[in-house]
Design a protein around this motif. Structure first.
Motif, PDB file in Angstrom:
ATOM      1  N   ILE A  70      97.049  -4.265  38.182  1.00 40.75           N
ATOM      2  CA  ILE A  70      97.412  -4.980  36.954  1.00 40.75           C
ATOM      3  C   ILE A  70      97.029  -4.137  35.731  1.00 40.75           C
ATOM      4  CG2 ILE A  70      96.890  -7.003  35.533  1.00 40.75           C
ATOM      5  CD1 ILE A  70      96.625  -8.577  38.165  1.00 40.75           C
ATOM      6  N   GLY A  71      95.845  -3.522  35.774  1.00 41.05           N
ATOM      7  CA  GLY A  71      95.429  -2.644  34.680  1.00 41.05           C
ATOM      8  C   GLY A  71      96.356  -1.455  34.519  1.00 41.05           C
ATOM      9  N   ALA A  72      96.791  -0.872  35.648  1.00 41.95           N
ATOM     10  CA  ALA A  72      97.713   0.274  35.583  1.00 41.95           C
ATOM     11  C   ALA A  72      99.065  -0.149  35.021  1.00 41.95           C
ATOM     12  CB  ALA A  72      97.882   0.879  36.970  1.00 41.95           C
ATOM     13  N   PHE A  73      99.537  -1.318  35.435  1.00 43.86           N
ATOM     14  CA  PHE A  73     100.819  -1.819  34.920  1.00 43.86           C
ATOM     15  C   PHE A  73     100.746  -2.048  33.410  1.00 43.86           C
ATOM     16  CE2 PHE A  73     103.302  -5.578  33.708  1.00 43.86           C
ATOM     17  CZ  PHE A  73     104.572  -5.056  33.875  1.00 43.86           C
ATOM     18  N   LEU A  74      99.661  -2.671  32.959  1.00 45.03           N
ATOM     19  CA  LEU A  74      99.505  -2.914  31.522  1.00 45.03           C
ATOM     20  C   LEU A  74      99.354  -1.613  30.751  1.00 45.03           C
ATOM     21  CD1 LEU A  74      97.165  -6.014  31.490  1.00 45.03           C
ATOM     22  CD2 LEU A  74      99.602  -5.927  31.048  1.00 45.03           C
ATOM     23  N   TRP A  85      93.284   5.971  27.835  1.00 47.60           N
ATOM     24  CA  TRP A  85      93.403   4.523  27.727  1.00 47.60           C
ATOM     25  C   TRP A  85      93.873   3.922  29.041  1.00 47.60           C
ATOM     26  CZ3 TRP A  85      91.037   2.071  24.093  1.00 47.60           C
ATOM     27  CH2 TRP A  85      90.809   2.701  22.870  1.00 47.60           C
ATOM     28  N   SER A  86      94.737   4.612  29.751  1.00 50.57           N
ATOM     29  CA  SER A  86      95.204   4.121  31.041  1.00 50.57           C
ATOM     30  C   SER A  86      94.050   4.042  32.023  1.00 50.57           C
ATOM     31  CB  SER A  86      96.291   5.042  31.597  1.00 50.57           C
ATOM     32  OG  SER A  86      97.395   5.083  30.731  1.00 50.57           O
ATOM     33  N   ALA A  87      93.231   5.073  32.071  1.00 48.85           N
ATOM     34  CA  ALA A  87      92.086   5.067  32.984  1.00 48.85           C
ATOM     35  C   ALA A  87      91.112   3.953  32.627  1.00 48.85           C
ATOM     36  CB  ALA A  87      91.391   6.424  32.948  1.00 48.85           C
ATOM     37  N   LEU A  88      90.936   3.710  31.339  1.00 48.49           N
ATOM     38  CA  LEU A  88      90.036   2.650  30.909  1.00 48.49           C
ATOM     39  C   LEU A  88      90.538   1.280  31.367  1.00 48.49           C
ATOM     40  CD1 LEU A  88      87.506   2.001  29.207  1.00 48.49           C
ATOM     41  CD2 LEU A  88      89.047   1.685  27.281  1.00 48.49           C
ATOM     42  N   LEU A  89      91.828   1.025  31.232  1.00 46.62           N
ATOM     43  CA  LEU A  89      92.372  -0.258  31.662  1.00 46.62           C
ATOM     44  C   LEU A  89      92.374  -0.398  33.182  1.00 46.62           C
ATOM     45  CD1 LEU A  89      95.315  -0.962  29.204  1.00 46.62           C
ATOM     46  CD2 LEU A  89      93.127  -2.100  29.354  1.00 46.62           C
ATOM     47  N   CYS A  94      89.907  -3.128  37.762  1.00 46.29           N
ATOM     48  CA  CYS A  94      89.168  -3.064  39.023  1.00 46.29           C
ATOM     49  C   CYS A  94      87.862  -3.852  38.917  1.00 46.29           C
ATOM     50  CB  CYS A  94      88.899  -1.610  39.393  1.00 46.29           C
ATOM     51  SG  CYS A  94      88.072  -1.399  40.962  1.00 46.29           S
ATOM     52  N   LEU A  95      87.141  -3.685  37.834  1.00 47.50           N
ATOM     53  CA  LEU A  95      85.901  -4.426  37.638  1.00 47.50           C
ATOM     54  C   LEU A  95      86.150  -5.928  37.481  1.00 47.50           C
ATOM     55  CD1 LEU A  95      83.961  -1.984  35.303  1.00 47.50           C
ATOM     56  CD2 LEU A  95      83.595  -2.405  37.743  1.00 47.50           C
TER      57      LEU A  95
END
Length: 112
Positions: A70-74, A85-89, A94-95
């Motif tokens: 979901i973070g990668a998609f967003l 920013w992608s890695a952060l999301l 994941c967390l």
């Protein structure tokens, strides 16, 4: 004046001049950010939770990976290919998946 120009000049203005900008931020931009965050991440997370409950999935890996997905998609839909920013999301997703598993996911599908 652009928003960035207003933000940069905030420390050099008086309280009365800053009050209008701060009220604009609090009354308009902050609720808009919260609503968009809930829509973009809350709806997919709710679907994953319903899926996990229906299939009695109790694996922390499932919730961590779906949160990261979901973070990668967003990140991809909002920032494109901006890697920091992608890695952060992705890490935040994941967390969030692990936090959900700790709170309720390990009891998924349990009929207590």
């Amino acid at each position: 004046m652009p928003v960035i120009g207003v933000i940069v000049t905030l420390p050099y203005r008086g309280f009365q001049e800053n009050l209008a900008v701060l009220m604009l931020f609090v009354l308009c931009l902050l609720p808009l950010t919260l609503i968009l965050t809930c829509l973009l991440s809350g709806v997919p997370a709710a679907l994953v939770i319903l899926f996990g409950e229906a299939l009695h999935i109790r694996s922390v890996i499932f919730y961590a990976l779906t949160g990261a997905a979901i973070g990668a998609f967003l990140a991809r839909s909002i920032f494109g290919t901006n890697l920091p920013w992608s890695a952060l999301l992705i890490v935040a997703g994941c967390l969030a998946g692990i936090a959900y598993w700790l709170a309720a996911g390990r009891f998924a599908g349990d009929d207590r």
